[in-house]
Each structure stands twice: as structure tokens, then as C-alpha cells.
Design a protein around this motif. Structure first.
Motif, PDB file in Angstrom:
ATOM      1  N   VAL A 295     -56.995  87.211  63.450  1.00  0.00           N
ATOM      2  CA  VAL A 295     -55.681  87.108  64.263  1.00  0.00           C
ATOM      3  C   VAL A 295     -56.146  88.168  66.128  1.00  0.00           C
ATOM      4  O   VAL A 295     -56.229  89.362  65.978  1.00  0.00           O
ATOM      5  CB  VAL A 295     -54.332  87.833  63.836  1.00  0.00           C
ATOM      6  N   ILE A 316     -47.850  88.710  61.290  1.00  0.00           N
ATOM      7  CA  ILE A 316     -49.666  87.944  61.083  1.00  0.00           C
ATOM      8  C   ILE A 316     -50.342  87.924  60.179  1.00  0.00           C
ATOM      9  O   ILE A 316     -50.815  88.161  58.860  1.00  0.00           O
ATOM     10  CB  ILE A 316     -49.520  87.401  62.522  1.00  0.00           C
ATOM     11  N   HIS A 319     -48.909  88.994  56.694  1.00  0.00           N
ATOM     12  CA  HIS A 319     -48.645  87.544  55.633  1.00  0.00           C
ATOM     13  C   HIS A 319     -50.790  87.191  55.598  1.00  0.00           C
ATOM     14  O   HIS A 319     -50.356  86.877  54.421  1.00  0.00           O
ATOM     15  CB  HIS A 319     -48.414  86.785  57.150  1.00  0.00           C
ATOM     16  N   VAL A 339     -55.442  83.054  64.370  1.00  0.00           N
ATOM     17  CA  VAL A 339     -54.818  83.207  64.901  1.00  0.00           C
ATOM     18  C   VAL A 339     -54.593  83.720  66.637  1.00  0.00           C
ATOM     19  O   VAL A 339     -55.514  84.543  66.554  1.00  0.00           O
ATOM     20  CB  VAL A 339     -53.620  82.957  63.436  1.00  0.00           C
ATOM     21  N   MET A 392     -45.023  81.728  61.672  1.00  0.00           N
ATOM     22  CA  MET A 392     -45.340  81.787  60.878  1.00  0.00           C
ATOM     23  C   MET A 392     -45.177  80.521  59.468  1.00  0.00           C
ATOM     24  O   MET A 392     -46.288  79.926  59.031  1.00  0.00           O
ATOM     25  CB  MET A 392     -44.377  83.178  59.580  1.00  0.00           C
ATOM     26  N   VAL A 395     -47.844  78.196  61.045  1.00  0.00           N
ATOM     27  CA  VAL A 395     -49.252  78.603  60.728  1.00  0.00           C
ATOM     28  C   VAL A 395     -49.326  78.211  58.938  1.00  0.00           C
ATOM     29  O   VAL A 395     -50.661  77.842  58.961  1.00  0.00           O
ATOM     30  CB  VAL A 395     -49.739  80.623  60.550  1.00  0.00           C
TER      31      VAL A 395
END
Length: 411
Positions: A295, A316, A319, A339, A392, A395
Motif C-alpha cells: 500500500v 486497507i 485487510h 494499492v 475495499m 480491491v
């Protein structure tokens, strides 16, 4: 793109892993539990393994610890944890490996510190006894020199020789020479006893970054043994992470290093697995290996008075961490996912376009809307109270679509 050229080294088999040669740089860690407690030690080994440690070292310092090793291995196998265990021996390793053959057989590798195997004739006899055990049970050995426990007889001899010179060198330079000499000479002696070069790994640990770089560059130039990297006593928190990252990154960028460890001092009750994640981050930041989706997040500035991007970046990260092990099994290549979660228009759209999937959140004075980019293309714009969850979901959908396709193709 810059590509690191690995130094050529012998390839060593440790359990079901390979170190050196063409094998990937492996992440190593060590337990801090009393090895005499098989259940507690096996639990921490499992935690380190699940965090990504590919080799785990355990202390074997007492008879009860030696007796516990086979039990620890059995417990791990019963849980499906197949990670090579390395026995860390000091002072009495020659006795333990001889008296407890089940321990010697159960371990995947022995770590021998040549500075802690005795003095004078006992030094050579004890060292040979441990090497003989490695040969008998077909185990590799890490000859691990540490400047905090350097062979004092060797150091004294080299200091005396230096003192007789017309222009003696700085004592610290002689110390560095002694560290290197101890490692290389011990490896050569082990070979003379019958241990093959492809069963020898060398480490020479110090706690200062410039010294570590000097030592390993010289070792790499002088031999083809596989090398284990790590600062000894790196320290706590930010200091330990920064010092280890600085030292290991320079050496790894030089192509030096076949296994690595970041020896962090954890805070009381803190997660031992942090050192594993730092190792993975170092390797991934250099493009050497990929472990988890990455990320890229905006650090924030006066344009980003909203904390939405900070909360979303954290969500994120968490997750991806939660799903890492499942995703890696279901979606080969997902560890390369990138990401971006950005906080304003200055770099937001650009960074988002460079990522696989990215979102550019509104900064101060901007429209309360967030464009989303997939593979460099603007695909949608999010807004409202469900923005975080909506992203989310995007993604998740991206992972399913891109990496499931890869899995199907490979099968």
C-alpha cells in the motif's frame, strides 16, 4: 530497471530449504522462549512461521533443552508446521550433541560460535566434536562469529603481532581482521575435518552498521560460503529497524547475503514476529522478493486536513494482512499487488495511476469525491459515507479478476 546481481555462493540444503546459490534470500528468526518448555517454544515457532519466517533458530543450552528438541519438532509436525529448526549452541554444544543424538538428529542445522567452544586444546577438540556430529547426522553448520564473543586467544595473538609492527594499525581495524579471520579459518578447519563446503554457512555479526558492511564485503570477496546477514543486538523499535535496514539494504544491493535476520529487541509482551515483517519489507523494498501486497499511502500535509485517507490506508493495510495467507494460496502473484491511497490532487491521481488500483481522496477545498484508477485508467468515482467499504470491495474484485485468471492459466 535496476537488477541486483547476486554473489555466487555454494548452495546449502537446510531441511527442505536451500540457502545460497540460485535459491532466494531467506528470512530467519529466533525464539526467545525457554526451549525446555516444548509447548511454549513450539507455539512461538509456529507464530514466527505463520508470519513468514522460513528458518527458525532455538537456544539449546541445557540438557533439558536438548531433550525437548525432538518433542518440539513432533509438535510442529502435528500442526503442519514444516520449518527447519536451527540449534544455537554455546560453551557446551559438543556435550549436548554427543549425549543427545535425538536432538542432533531432529535439528536441521547447528549454529557454532567458534569463540565459545573452549580455550587451547579444548577449543579444537570441542569444535571438532560438533563438526563430527554434523557429518554423522548429515547436517549443515553455521559458523557464527560475534564480536561480543570473539575468540580471545586469536584476538590477543593478532593484537600482539600488530603491536610489534613499526607502525601499528588502529586496534579497531585489528578487531575487524580478527572477526574475518575467525570465520574463514574456522570454516577451513571444518572442511579439513570432512565437512563439505556446501554444508557451511558463515555469519560475522557486529552491532555497528559501517563495520558490518566492511566485514561482509570482505567476506564476500574472500570466499564462496553462503552468508547469513544481520546486525547483532540491533536494538528496539525505530532504532533497531533503521540500523538493520541501513546495513542489510546496502549489502543486499551489493548482491551479498543468502539469509537475513533483523535482531530486534521487542518491548515487554510485544509481538516477536515484528522482526520477520521487517525482513520481508527490506527484501520487498529492494525488489528481491515479494511477500505481501503493498500500500502506497500519502503522508499528509496542510492540503489533507481530512483523516479519511489515513483511516482508509490503515483499513486497507489490515485487510491485506488478514487475507495474505489465503490470497497467496488462491491467487498466485497477489503478493505483487500495489494499492495506492492518496490524500489530495497534487500526487493523488498520478500515484493512483502507477498502482494496480488506487484512490485519490479529496484534500482541503476539493470536491468531496474520490476518483479510482485501475491499471492506470479512471474507472469510477466514489463518494459518501460508504466510500471506504466501496473501495475495499473494488480491491477484492480486482484481486478476484486479475489473479484468479493467473491461477486458472497456470493450472
Amino acid at each position: 530497471m535496476f537488477k541486483i546481481q547476486r554473489r555466487k555462493s555454494y548452495q546449502v540444503k537446510v531441511g527442505d530449504k536451500f540457502i545460497g546459490g540460485e535459491a532466494p534470500v531467506l528470512v530467519q528468526s529466533m525464539t526467545n522462549t525457554p526451549t525446555e518448555d516444548p509447548a511454549l517454544t513450539a507455539q512461538q515457532v509456529q507464530e514466527l512461521f505463520e508470519a513468514g519466517s522460513e528458518i527458525v533458530r532455538i537456544t539449546v543450552n541445557t540438557k533439558d533443552a536438548a531433550r525437548a528438541v525432538p518433542k518440539i519438532v513432533d509438535l510442529l509436525h502435528s500442526r503442519g508446521v514444516d520449518v527447519p529448526l536451527v540449534g544455537d549452541f554455546h560453551y557446551n554444544g559438543h556435550l549436548l550433541l554427543t549425549e543427545f543424538p535425538d536432538c542432533a538428529r531432529a535439528l536441521a542445522k547447528y549454529r557454532i560460535n567458534p569463540g565459545n567452544v573452549g580455550r587451547g586444546e579444548k577449543h579444537d577438540l570441542n569444535f571438532k566434536s560438533m563438526v563430527d556430529a554434523a557429518i554423522k547426522f548429515e547436517k549443515p553448520v553455521r559458523i557464527g562469529v560475534n564480536w561480543g564473543s570473539l575468540d580471545q586467544e586469536l584476538l590477543a595473538r593478532m593484537m600482539d603481532d600488530n603491536g610489534r609492527l613499526q607502525q601499528p594499525r588502529d586496534a579497531h581495524e585489528v578487531l575487524i581482521d580478527a572477526i574475518i579471520e575467525s570465520a574463514l579459518n574456522s570454516a577451513k578447519i571444518a572442511e579439513s575435518y570432512g565437512l563439505s563446503s556446501d554444508r557451511i554457512i558463515i555469519s560475522a555479526k557486529v552491532s555497528e552498521v559501517p563495520d558490518l558492511i566492511t566485514v561482509y564485503r570482505r567476506l564476500a570477496a574472500a570466499c564462496q560460503y553462503a552468508l547469513h546477514l544481520g546486525l547483532t543486538e540491533a536494538g528496539m523499535g525505530t532504532k533497531g529497524i533503521a540500523f538493520s535496514t541501513a546495513a542489510l539494504s546496502i549489502l543486499l544491493a551489493d548482491g551479498i547475503g543468502d539469509t537475513i535476520r533483523v535482531s530486534l529487541t521487542p518491548a515487554p509482551g510485544a509481538d516477536r514476529c515484528e522482526e520477520v515483517r521487517v525482513c520481508q519489507s527490506i527484501l520487498q523494498s529492494l525488489g528481491i522478493r515479494s511477500f505481501v501486497p503493498q500500500v502506497t499511502a500519502c503522508p499528509g500535509c496542510g492540503r489533507t486536513t481530512s483523516t479519511v485517507f489515513q483511516s482508509l490506508a490503515q483499513e486497507i493495510e489490515e485487510h491485506l494482512a488478514r487475507n495474505r495467507r489465503v490470497w497467496v494460496e488462491r491467487f498466485p502473484g497477489v503478493e505483487n499487488l500495489k494499492v495506492a491511497v492518496m490524500g489530495c490532487i497534487v500526487n493523488g491521481p498520478g500515484e493512483s495511476k502507477h498502482a494496480d488500483i488506487g484512490i485519490s481522496l479529496p484534500g482541503t477545498g476539493e470536491e468531496p469525491r474520490a476518483p479510482v484508477y485501475v491499471d492506470g485508467q479512471h474507472v469510477t468515482t466514489l463518494e459518501g459515507a460508504t466510500l471506504a467499504q466501496d473501495f475495499m470491495n473494488l480491491v477484492e474484485g480486482y484481486v478476484e479478476k486479475r489473479f484468479a485468471a493467473v491461477a486458472c492459466k497456470d493450472s
